[in-house]
Design a protein around this motif. Sequence first.
Motif, mmCIF file in Angstrom:
data_model
loop_
_atom_site.group_PDB
_atom_site.id
_atom_site.type_symbol
_atom_site.label_atom_id
_atom_site.label_comp_id
_atom_site.label_asym_id
_atom_site.label_seq_id
_atom_site.Cartn_x
_atom_site.Cartn_y
_atom_site.Cartn_z
ATOM 1 N N PRO A 210 0.811 -1.235 0.000
ATOM 2 C CA PRO A 210 0.000 0.000 0.000
ATOM 3 C C PRO A 210 0.838 1.276 0.000
ATOM 4 O O PRO A 210 0.311 2.361 -0.261
ATOM 5 C CB PRO A 210 -0.793 -0.100 1.311
ATOM 6 N N ILE B 77 3.183 1.906 -2.055
ATOM 7 C CA ILE B 77 3.699 2.161 -3.392
ATOM 8 C C ILE B 77 2.615 2.687 -4.313
ATOM 9 O O ILE B 77 1.505 2.154 -4.354
ATOM 10 C CB ILE B 77 4.329 0.872 -3.944
ATOM 11 N N ALA B 78 2.947 3.756 -5.023
ATOM 12 C CA ALA B 78 2.004 4.355 -5.957
ATOM 13 C C ALA B 78 1.783 3.377 -7.102
ATOM 14 O O ALA B 78 2.734 2.986 -7.777
ATOM 15 C CB ALA B 78 2.558 5.677 -6.473
ATOM 16 N N ARG C 83 0.973 2.548 -10.539
ATOM 17 C CA ARG C 83 0.828 3.183 -11.854
ATOM 18 C C ARG C 83 1.227 2.200 -12.934
ATOM 19 O O ARG C 83 2.217 2.400 -13.624
ATOM 20 C CB ARG C 83 1.721 4.427 -11.946
ATOM 21 N N GLY C 84 0.523 1.108 -13.043
ATOM 22 C CA GLY C 84 0.838 0.152 -14.090
ATOM 23 C C GLY C 84 1.274 -1.183 -13.533
ATOM 24 O O GLY C 84 0.449 -2.025 -13.207
ATOM 25 N N ILE C 85 2.581 -1.372 -13.405
ATOM 26 C CA ILE C 85 3.091 -2.659 -12.925
ATOM 27 C C ILE C 85 2.735 -2.828 -11.446
ATOM 28 O O ILE C 85 2.873 -1.887 -10.656
ATOM 29 C CB ILE C 85 4.618 -2.744 -13.135
ATOM 30 N N HIS D 206 5.305 -6.820 -7.888
ATOM 31 C CA HIS D 206 6.358 -7.113 -8.871
ATOM 32 C C HIS D 206 7.546 -6.165 -8.672
ATOM 33 O O HIS D 206 8.701 -6.570 -8.765
ATOM 34 C CB HIS D 206 5.839 -6.942 -10.298
ATOM 35 N N LEU D 207 7.232 -4.897 -8.419
ATOM 36 C CA LEU D 207 8.302 -3.898 -8.271
ATOM 37 C C LEU D 207 9.138 -4.211 -7.030
ATOM 38 O O LEU D 207 10.371 -4.151 -7.060
ATOM 39 C CB LEU D 207 7.710 -2.494 -8.186
#
Lengths: 359, 280
Positions: free
Chosen positions: B29, B31-32, B34-36, B40-41
């Motif tokens: 929560p 982490i922003a 925006r896609g991936i 995973h990040l």
Amino acid sequence: MTDRGVRSDARSGVRSGARSGVRSGARSGVRSGARSGVRSGVRSGVRSGASSGACSDPRNDARNDARVERGEPGSPMSAMAPIGLRAGIGLRARHHLQVLSDSPAVAWFEAHTENYFADGGAHVEALARIRARYPLSLHGVGLSLGSADPLNTLHLERVRRAVQRFEPALLSEHLSWSSIDGRFANDLLPLPYTDEALRHVSTRIAQAQDYLGRRILIENVSSYLQFDCSRMPEWEFLTSVAQESGCGILLDLNNIYVTARNHGFEALRYLDAIDPRAVQEIHLAGHSSMEFEGRTLLIDTHGTPVCDAVWDLYRAALLRFGDVPTLIEWDTDIPALEVLMAEAAKADARRADAHAVAA
Amino acid sequence: MPSLRELQVDVMHALLDGESDRALEHAVPLIAARGIAPSHLLGVYAHTALTNFTESISSSFPAIRRLVGDDYFRCLARGFHARHPSLSGDLQPAGRRFAQYLLELHSDNEYRYLGEVARLEWLIQETLLAADHGPLDLAKLQQVAPADYDDLRFELHPSARLFAAPFPCLAIWEANVGSDAEPEPIDLAAGPDRVLLVRNNGQLKFHPLSRGEQDFLQSLQAGERFAAAVERGAGHGELDAAHGEFDVAQGDARAFDAAAVLERFVLAEVIVDFSMAALV
């Protein structure tokens, strides 16, 4: 009595292998998973050296000086060979012997500080000899300046010792964190861009500079994620950190490109926000990419040639920041020294072009 | 908004404490999105942390890696990382406890030798990275009256390390770092190792030791007086009285043995300095 001698050079890569792993492992791991094929050249050197049973591996311009606000007590600048305007290259252990035997026409070298923390041994001896012939920059990867832990004075003391020993013309670290509660990820993790983090990291950079008795340069890192709590863009954070701590900026153009692509902003916007007077060094490197559910994430592998887009960014940077010491960084799949020298020559050609335009 | 510390604790937990949903639940929560997917990040960074660590261990323990193979070595490194993560911004010390980890893992089976070989590999690391030192100043030693020898405290080279194990670890190590060729089988029952490691002029050297020599050097390394070290060395009756002409003291055969051993290790640049014991 028979002593069984084994050339220590053959295994001395071990030392720097450990260190360069911070960068190379970081990148190679992402690229190749857990496969060992992308071990850094340093480590390959360890292996091949041991296998053969023989020894294998083992600007300052006036502006720069004027901005060394914290001074360098007891360490006269004359003792530090100044870094000229021609592009330098990152020194990796697998090239130590070649550099010492051939004295290649490299303008200057930058070494990872932690690789030379040892009390003695082949690597520190090699760096001392290389330092006697070339200007040197020391680039740290382990100080964890952005950590909420107390500043690691043991690590800082080792940096201070390396600075005394090798007298680098430039000294740098990263705008990142890598540890908390004493545990280290040994990677360059991005900070949340908040007022709290800004105050915290600025204070710690100032503390480190006070301890070391000199100004340091702080490098922007590549990032793969952004924190929801961030309240300002990275360029604003970096600029403010430089203002508050008095540090210089080491601008890694590849990292800007990678981060810009990953987070969807214009890399030029980043450059335009940076105070030209603060930029004391530029890094150029390569990157790679991964796919996640059809989306591309650029990964800062430092294992490929500089890409065209980053060369374009370099041209823009030269026009904005003037002639700044530039370094070619290559940390994984380390190629022959000649390949690195060719990249440095390419940077020098871009510098000449930019000069012609500026004139 | 989480504090910097709270954020870092949650992220580090996600990076170091496994890939379970639970390890990620507090970090995701933050982490922003925006896609991936954030998981995973975080996984990219977690993988990097483990890979860096594994690479460091691998470069410190090349013989172990070769003995067990790359796949099992990665398993070992992963298990070791989970138990003993890096505690330094310098990865070199990351393998300090690896030998102990292996010894505990294989305390009661036929692979106990792995931990012992790892212990040797770690000492080799220490020897290769230690400070330099020149040979002992013989002229300085000659200024000491023989009657005062008992009170000397001899110092070993900063790179000197003593190693003893119930297996022929040095032979195993040499067979697994010296060549890519398939090594000859080594008989684990071939006998124990007692060896001194030292780095002289960039060369890593191994000096096989008798039990007496081992105890003598161990005593010197502990900062004991020469007389005490000789006593320990002679305790095994193994000191060879047949050679050596270093006239440390007269008469006593035991002292004569010590002189030969002293000479050997001075000439080999293992004993490199001395001081007079403080008179208390």
